[in-house]
Design an enzyme around this catalytic site. Structure first.
Site, PDB file in Angstrom:
ATOM      1  N   ASN A  11       0.856  -1.123  -0.065  1.00 13.11           N
ATOM      2  CA  ASN A  11      -0.003   0.197   0.187  1.00 13.11           C
ATOM      3  C   ASN A  11       0.964   1.207   0.070  1.00 13.11           C
ATOM      4  O   ASN A  11       1.415   1.639   1.120  1.00 13.11           O
ATOM      5  CB  ASN A  11      -0.940  -0.137   1.343  1.00 13.11           C
ATOM      6  CG  ASN A  11      -1.747   0.962   1.306  1.00 13.11           C
ATOM      7  OD1 ASN A  11      -1.991   2.234   0.515  1.00 13.11           O
ATOM      8  ND2 ASN A  11      -2.409   1.432   2.405  1.00 13.11           N
ATOM      9  N   LYS A  13       0.231   4.198  -0.127  1.00 14.24           N
ATOM     10  CA  LYS A  13      -0.318   5.426   0.140  1.00 14.24           C
ATOM     11  C   LYS A  13      -0.227   6.613  -0.705  1.00 14.24           C
ATOM     12  O   LYS A  13      -0.477   6.318  -1.846  1.00 14.24           O
ATOM     13  CB  LYS A  13      -0.035   5.687   1.806  1.00 14.24           C
ATOM     14  CG  LYS A  13       0.058   4.243   2.440  1.00 14.24           C
ATOM     15  CD  LYS A  13       0.155   4.743   4.086  1.00 14.24           C
ATOM     16  CE  LYS A  13      -0.177   3.432   4.728  1.00 14.24           C
ATOM     17  NZ  LYS A  13       0.038   3.342   6.321  1.00 14.24           N
ATOM     18  N   HIS A 101      -9.437   1.549   4.898  1.00 12.90           N
ATOM     19  CA  HIS A 101      -8.064   1.509   5.642  1.00 12.90           C
ATOM     20  C   HIS A 101      -8.435   2.627   6.785  1.00 12.90           C
ATOM     21  O   HIS A 101      -8.998   3.602   6.812  1.00 12.90           O
ATOM     22  CB  HIS A 101      -7.164   2.296   4.605  1.00 12.90           C
ATOM     23  CG  HIS A 101      -5.721   2.050   5.231  1.00 12.90           C
ATOM     24  ND1 HIS A 101      -5.181   3.097   5.990  1.00 12.90           N
ATOM     25  CD2 HIS A 101      -4.766   1.501   5.176  1.00 12.90           C
ATOM     26  CE1 HIS A 101      -3.979   2.812   6.316  1.00 12.90           C
ATOM     27  NE2 HIS A 101      -3.617   1.632   5.691  1.00 12.90           N
ATOM     28  N   GLU A 103      -6.630   4.879   7.830  1.00 17.08           N
ATOM     29  CA  GLU A 103      -6.413   6.099   7.542  1.00 17.08           C
ATOM     30  C   GLU A 103      -7.809   6.980   6.911  1.00 17.08           C
ATOM     31  O   GLU A 103      -8.018   8.256   6.986  1.00 17.08           O
ATOM     32  CB  GLU A 103      -5.249   6.509   6.456  1.00 17.08           C
ATOM     33  CG  GLU A 103      -3.731   6.377   7.368  1.00 17.08           C
ATOM     34  CD  GLU A 103      -2.765   5.649   6.761  1.00 17.08           C
ATOM     35  OE1 GLU A 103      -2.726   5.660   5.589  1.00 17.08           O
ATOM     36  OE2 GLU A 103      -1.898   5.058   7.427  1.00 17.08           O
ATOM     37  N   GLU A 173      -5.049  -4.389  10.705  1.00 19.35           N
ATOM     38  CA  GLU A 173      -4.294  -3.447  10.890  1.00 19.35           C
ATOM     39  C   GLU A 173      -4.081  -2.675  12.194  1.00 19.35           C
ATOM     40  O   GLU A 173      -5.054  -1.698  12.258  1.00 19.35           O
ATOM     41  CB  GLU A 173      -4.100  -2.359   9.691  1.00 19.35           C
ATOM     42  CG  GLU A 173      -3.749  -3.141   8.279  1.00 19.35           C
ATOM     43  CD  GLU A 173      -3.279  -2.234   7.274  1.00 19.35           C
ATOM     44  OE1 GLU A 173      -1.976  -2.397   6.827  1.00 19.35           O
ATOM     45  OE2 GLU A 173      -3.967  -1.239   7.258  1.00 19.35           O
ATOM     46  N   GLY A 179       2.873   2.552  10.700  1.00 22.59           N
ATOM     47  CA  GLY A 179       3.967   3.629  10.368  1.00 22.59           C
ATOM     48  C   GLY A 179       4.351   3.987  11.827  1.00 22.59           C
ATOM     49  O   GLY A 179       5.134   5.076  11.762  1.00 22.59           O
ATOM     50  N   SER A 219       3.880  -1.783  10.196  1.00 19.28           N
ATOM     51  CA  SER A 219       5.071  -1.952  10.565  1.00 19.28           C
ATOM     52  C   SER A 219       5.958  -3.198   9.936  1.00 19.28           C
ATOM     53  O   SER A 219       6.743  -3.691  10.463  1.00 19.28           O
ATOM     54  CB  SER A 219       5.509  -1.779  12.045  1.00 19.28           C
ATOM     55  OG  SER A 219       5.197  -0.205  12.051  1.00 19.28           O
TER      56      SER A 219
HETATM   57  O1  LIG Z   1      -1.165   0.994   6.941  1.00 18.29           O
HETATM   58  C1  LIG Z   1      -0.602   0.041   6.402  1.00 18.29           C
HETATM   59  C2  LIG Z   1      -0.598  -0.632   5.163  1.00 18.29           C
HETATM   60  O2  LIG Z   1      -1.991  -0.369   4.621  1.00 18.29           O
HETATM   61  C3  LIG Z   1       0.913  -0.186   7.148  1.00 18.29           C
HETATM   62  O3  LIG Z   1       1.761   0.802   7.048  1.00 18.29           O
HETATM   63  P1  LIG Z   1       3.377   0.657   7.659  1.00 18.29           P
HETATM   64  O4  LIG Z   1       3.711  -0.737   7.170  1.00 18.29           O
HETATM   65  O5  LIG Z   1       3.879   1.929   7.078  1.00 18.29           O
HETATM   66  O6  LIG Z   1       2.976   0.553   9.040  1.00 18.29           O
END
Ligand SMILES: O=C(CO)COP(=O)(O)O
Length: 258
Positions: A11, A13, A101, A103, A173, A179, A219
């Site tokens: 992903n 982002k 997601h 976010e 997640e 992150g 992560s």
């Molecule tokens: O949100 C994520 C994947 O959709 C995970 O992000 P990270 O791998 O940067 O922690």
């Protein structure tokens, strides 16, 4: 022994423009060999503006990398400024679409009802949803992470027929692990992923639940992926930051070598 093919999805982002996307997918394609694709399904989820370029590259070079979008509108067309519809994504031959997601739940106030409508929109247009679920830190600290996550699974899959539900991908997640560099312990992740499979068995059947792929995200890196993938109910990873580094993502795909 599970017959589920692991799915490693990057992903991206809001990172990598369409030119960077081409260079990045070329690097992945150069590094990955047939034996990687035989063992693992590999997908990237670039920003919308990259999808046409990725499609052209994948089609032109007959790459085995799959791709998809990070969101979808619940509507097919109309006055929804800024949104991208299922028919548009289908026309770009997307395989996957991430839905719900954290976010988007957090910054765009997406509710389980909207997430459910988006899951249905994805199936209506032949796209496979990657339904994202997971708890915030306060919820985990209060010990409610399992019930919270299962409510999101139930809400996201509401009224979805079995023939669609059996192909859904669920990404667990935990928000506090995204992150932050704080990976959820493999056994803690397994606890929730097993509970998700149990919920799907309750909603549909054990047979159907055994077919559904459940990813862990938060992560994930080359250094921790093997331990995560060793868990019985974890069938892949949804990778954010580490998927932006082609060498690192290739190592994640080759988790068996780590
Ligand atoms: O949100 C994520 C994947 O959709 C995970 O992000 P990270 O791998 O940067 O922690």
């Amino acid at each position: 022994m599970s017959t589920r093919t692991p799915l490693m999805a990057g992903n991206w982002k809001m990172n990598l423009n369409h030119l960077e996307a081409i260079a990045h997918v070329q690097k992945l394609a150069f590094a990955l060999a047939d034996k990687d694709y035989e063992a693992v399904e590999v997908a990237v989820l670039p920003p919308f503006t990259d999808l046409r370029s990725v499609q052209t590259l994948v089609d032109g070079d007959k790459l085995k990398i799959k791709y998809g979008a990070q969101d979808i509108s619940a509507h097919d067309s109309g006055a929804f400024t800024g949104e991208i519809s299922g028919p548009m994504l289908a026309k770009l031959k997307c395989t996957y679409v991430a839905i719900g997601h954290s976010e988007r739940r957090q910054y765009h106030a997406e509710t389980d009802e909207l997430v459910n409508a988006k899951v249905k929109a994805a199936y209506k247009h032949g796209l496979t949803p990657i339904l994202c679920v997971g708890e915030e830190l306060e919820v985990r600290e209060a010990g409610n992470h399992v019930s919270h996550t299962l409510a999101q699974v139930e809400g996201g899959l509401k009224d979805l027929p079995a023939e669609q539900a059996e192909t859904v991908v669920i990404a667990y997640e935990p928000v506090w692990a995204i992150g932050t560099g704080k990976v959820c312990g493999a056994e803690d992740a397994q606890e929730v992923c097993a509970a998700i499979r149990g919920k799907i068995a309750e909603l549909y059947s054990q047979d159907l639940a055994d077919k559904v792929r459940i990813q862990y995200g938060g992560s994930v890196k080359a250094g921790n992926v093997a331990e995560i993938m060793a868990q019985a109910d974890i069938d892949g990873a949804l990778v954010g930051g580490a998927s932006l580094d082609a060498d690192e993502f290739v190592k994640i795909v080759r988790f068996r070598d780590q």
